[in-house]
Design a protein around this motif. Sequence first.
Motif, PDB file in Angstrom:
ATOM      1  N   GLU A   1       0.864  -1.110   0.186  1.00 29.85           N
ATOM      2  CA  GLU A   1      -0.085  -0.101  -0.195  1.00 29.85           C
ATOM      3  C   GLU A   1       0.627   1.240  -0.125  1.00 29.85           C
ATOM      4  O   GLU A   1       0.556   2.302  -0.615  1.00 29.85           O
ATOM      5  CB  GLU A   1      -0.878  -0.074   1.134  1.00 29.85           C
TER       6      GLU A   1
ATOM      7  N   ASP B   1       1.486   1.614  -3.624  1.00 29.20           N
ATOM      8  CA  ASP B   1       0.433   1.697  -4.480  1.00 29.20           C
ATOM      9  C   ASP B   1      -0.979   1.924  -3.507  1.00 29.20           C
ATOM     10  O   ASP B   1      -1.769   0.978  -3.438  1.00 29.20           O
ATOM     11  CB  ASP B   1       0.454   0.584  -5.380  1.00 29.20           C
TER      12      ASP B   1
ATOM     13  N   ASN C   1      -3.576   3.553  -3.851  1.00 31.72           N
ATOM     14  CA  ASN C   1      -4.885   3.661  -4.286  1.00 31.72           C
ATOM     15  C   ASN C   1      -5.108   2.597  -5.346  1.00 31.72           C
ATOM     16  O   ASN C   1      -6.026   2.791  -6.136  1.00 31.72           O
ATOM     17  CB  ASN C   1      -4.921   4.936  -4.796  1.00 31.72           C
ATOM     18  N   LYS C   2      -4.169   1.589  -5.324  1.00 34.72           N
ATOM     19  CA  LYS C   2      -4.504   0.342  -6.028  1.00 34.72           C
ATOM     20  C   LYS C   2      -4.623   0.896  -7.547  1.00 34.72           C
ATOM     21  O   LYS C   2      -5.710   0.416  -8.273  1.00 34.72           O
ATOM     22  CB  LYS C   2      -5.831  -0.062  -5.829  1.00 34.72           C
ATOM     23  N   SER C   3      -3.738   1.638  -7.972  1.00 34.07           N
ATOM     24  CA  SER C   3      -3.651   2.043  -9.356  1.00 34.07           C
ATOM     25  C   SER C   3      -2.623   1.437 -10.427  1.00 34.07           C
ATOM     26  O   SER C   3      -2.541   1.786 -11.489  1.00 34.07           O
ATOM     27  CB  SER C   3      -3.569   3.707  -9.279  1.00 34.07           C
TER      28      SER C   3
ATOM     29  N   LYS D   1      -4.189  -7.820  -9.665  1.00 34.25           N
ATOM     30  CA  LYS D   1      -4.359  -8.733  -8.518  1.00 34.25           C
ATOM     31  C   LYS D   1      -3.541  -9.931  -8.597  1.00 34.25           C
ATOM     32  O   LYS D   1      -3.345 -10.500  -7.622  1.00 34.25           O
ATOM     33  CB  LYS D   1      -6.057  -9.388  -8.618  1.00 34.25           C
TER      34      LYS D   1
ATOM     35  N   ILE E   1      -0.628  -9.304  -6.609  1.00 28.62           N
ATOM     36  CA  ILE E   1      -0.792  -9.368  -5.299  1.00 28.62           C
ATOM     37  C   ILE E   1      -0.633 -10.733  -4.696  1.00 28.62           C
ATOM     38  O   ILE E   1       0.092 -11.128  -3.765  1.00 28.62           O
ATOM     39  CB  ILE E   1      -2.021  -8.659  -4.744  1.00 28.62           C
TER      40      ILE E   1
ATOM     41  N   ARG F   1      -9.684   4.344  -3.236  1.00 31.46           N
ATOM     42  CA  ARG F   1      -9.935   2.788  -3.744  1.00 31.46           C
ATOM     43  C   ARG F   1      -9.781   1.791  -2.811  1.00 31.46           C
ATOM     44  O   ARG F   1      -9.371   0.694  -2.939  1.00 31.46           O
ATOM     45  CB  ARG F   1      -9.258   2.517  -5.018  1.00 31.46           C
ATOM     46  N   SER F   2      -9.450   2.389  -1.543  1.00 30.06           N
ATOM     47  CA  SER F   2      -8.978   1.234  -0.503  1.00 30.06           C
ATOM     48  C   SER F   2      -9.820   0.082  -0.102  1.00 30.06           C
ATOM     49  O   SER F   2      -9.193  -0.888   0.094  1.00 30.06           O
ATOM     50  CB  SER F   2      -8.830   2.087   0.808  1.00 30.06           C
TER      51      SER F   2
ATOM     52  N   GLU G   1     -11.371  -3.762  -5.216  1.00 30.02           N
ATOM     53  CA  GLU G   1     -10.276  -4.907  -5.292  1.00 30.02           C
ATOM     54  C   GLU G   1      -9.190  -4.252  -6.277  1.00 30.02           C
ATOM     55  O   GLU G   1      -9.611  -3.139  -6.961  1.00 30.02           O
ATOM     56  CB  GLU G   1     -11.067  -5.904  -6.126  1.00 30.02           C
ATOM     57  N   TYR G   2      -8.094  -5.027  -6.419  1.00 30.09           N
ATOM     58  CA  TYR G   2      -7.032  -4.624  -7.338  1.00 30.09           C
ATOM     59  C   TYR G   2      -7.639  -4.921  -8.980  1.00 30.09           C
ATOM     60  O   TYR G   2      -8.552  -5.879  -8.650  1.00 30.09           O
ATOM     61  CB  TYR G   2      -5.862  -5.337  -7.139  1.00 30.09           C
TER      62      TYR G   2
END
Length: 677
Positions: free
Chosen positions: A68, A71, A73-75, A79, A82, A143-144, A147-148
């Motif tokens: 985190e 990244d 904000n999962k931008s 998936k 991860i 976007r926490s 999902e990715y």
Amino acid sequence: MKKYLSIMSLCLITLVAYSQSTQEENLKPKIYFGDEARLAVQILDTYHYRKISLNDSLSAVILKEYIETLDNNKSYFLKSDIAEFQEYSTQLDDLTKEGNVFPAYTIYDRFKQRFDERMDYVYGTLLDYDFDFTIDEYYDTDRSELEYAENTEELNDLWRKILKSQVLSLKLNGKADSSINKTIVTRYDRFKKAISQYNSEDIFELYLNTIAEAYDPHSNYFSPKTSDRFQQNMSLSLEGIGARLQTDNDFTKVVEILPGGPAMKSDLIHPDDRIIGVAQGEDGEMVDVIGWRIDDVVQLIKGPKGTTVRLEIIPAESGVYGASKTISLVRDKIKLEDMQAKAEVVPVTRNGRQYQFGVITLPSFYMDFEAYQKGDVDYNSTTRDVKRLIEELETKNIDGLMIDLRNNGGGSLAEAIDLTGLFIKDGPVVQVKNSSNKIELGEDVDDKVIYDGPLTVMINRFSASASEIFAGAIQDYGRGVVLGETSFGKGTVQSVIDLGRYLNVPEGEKVGQLKLTLQKFYRVTGSSTQHKGVDPDINFPSAFSAEEFGESSRPSALPWDQIKGTKYKPTDQVTQKMLAEVSKEYRDRLQNDRHLKDLISETEELKKSISTTRISLNQEERQREIAEAEKRRTEQSAMEGAKIGKEGIYEVNNIDVDDKYLREGLVVLSDIVSAIG
């Protein structure tokens, strides 16, 4: 819940080295980084207050937080990335203890790969944009909880919305199409440059700081470079506009307004406002700073005393992508005396009775140790200054006293104890417990009371540490009434260890410093100030929840707990009967008083803006939202400017009427004086 990294983590993301070369191959750890990481973990496991060990459970937390940090904000990550990283979820503890920090670099390499892919997409496709702003679609700025992305196509769509939102914001702020294109290209050029300058030390710092923060949010790792720059920034922070800044995603956000500085004196910029542009002088070109490193933004804002800097800001109440406005500030140097305690007498008319109230504003708990050690009889300290101010106020026959601790982040523990002693005869003020469960008492041993009249203490969500000790003691002794918002909840003490004292490294190399939590504060009742903070006797409206803005927002925060209370003798100055009477008066005003109703409306509006993270990418819809918000603010200002002549509405003279919290605090103080009789 919205994700907020600690200030230290946010700074570490952006305080990168000025490398002269770009990354042509994957970064690798220096040969001694493994020994440094192993030593840091040994110290944390042995001496940290929490008495926990780096194990599989903590390893999983560290992995999640490190991902985190890169990244947030999962931008960027997919998936599948991860899932691949999960092999480390139970290995980071063992690997770090063995002196192996390669996972930090492996994960970063994948981040850099994904970052380059995103930039290729932005430059190759999106910068030649032709967005349709009539479509009803939305972008989630937070976007926490999402999902990715499953695949590249999902990431492409996300980045299309990111850029579309940025372009729309510039359009709504009156930028021409040609100017928008130039701004966006410049923004991403600088973004790419910043990431390209990351070096091996930066990655190690991010990783080891993530490990330290897994123990608690106030434990950190400082690389030699960051430690030097931190000290430099601390000294430089007293010059310029007087504001502390941090990175929040791509924005530069105001964290704190320093007392006595141009920002505070102007009242044009406030905490949680976002700075998106900086210009020099009255006619200099406005430079877009979205995506900039924090130290670069600071360098633009700082400048010689007497010069003008213009800032383009998005006010907190406008939301993340609301309408911006431009303000001008004249740079100045904040003098030490501007940060010291200050007093004023405020005349108040309430229900036909006139009062003279003393207000002492206390920005921090300070002491000039250097002057004290040199034997200077006029050394500055919180307690000495407040004692002098009280004596001056009493010559003016004040009817009551308010100590304003709003936004006071703490400071000297000894000063918090001594200051409490000005208002109580003697006795314990705070209990301090170390990791060995040994408890020491911080006591006021002077039986002199400097002021024994009606007293209130005003706190807010950003009052912390020493402020909480003082406010809690005044409340526990029944010496005064605490007003405002629940405080921050920082009830821990840290110490810094120089790791270089214990390691031999190659000539010319340096190692960093480890800050770790060693002690915890408890009130005389036995209740900790940690996590929970101090609850006011009378709660004012607040837009800032503990879950997002207090210690409770930190997942690794030490919990609240309780130890045995110590013997102390409360005063009888705040009785339950009196407090019930004053509380009833306040509840009645909540229903009938226009000032309080306005304050409630404002806090609800700000709370809504802070919590709104789903924004429209339809131009008409965004324009409507901005217009409605501006209309509400205009109507609010018009109501505030109307003359007050109705029965039951109070008047406060000789005070900044914009400070509604102070106004209400003085009204409560008048109720206290009236209840005492």
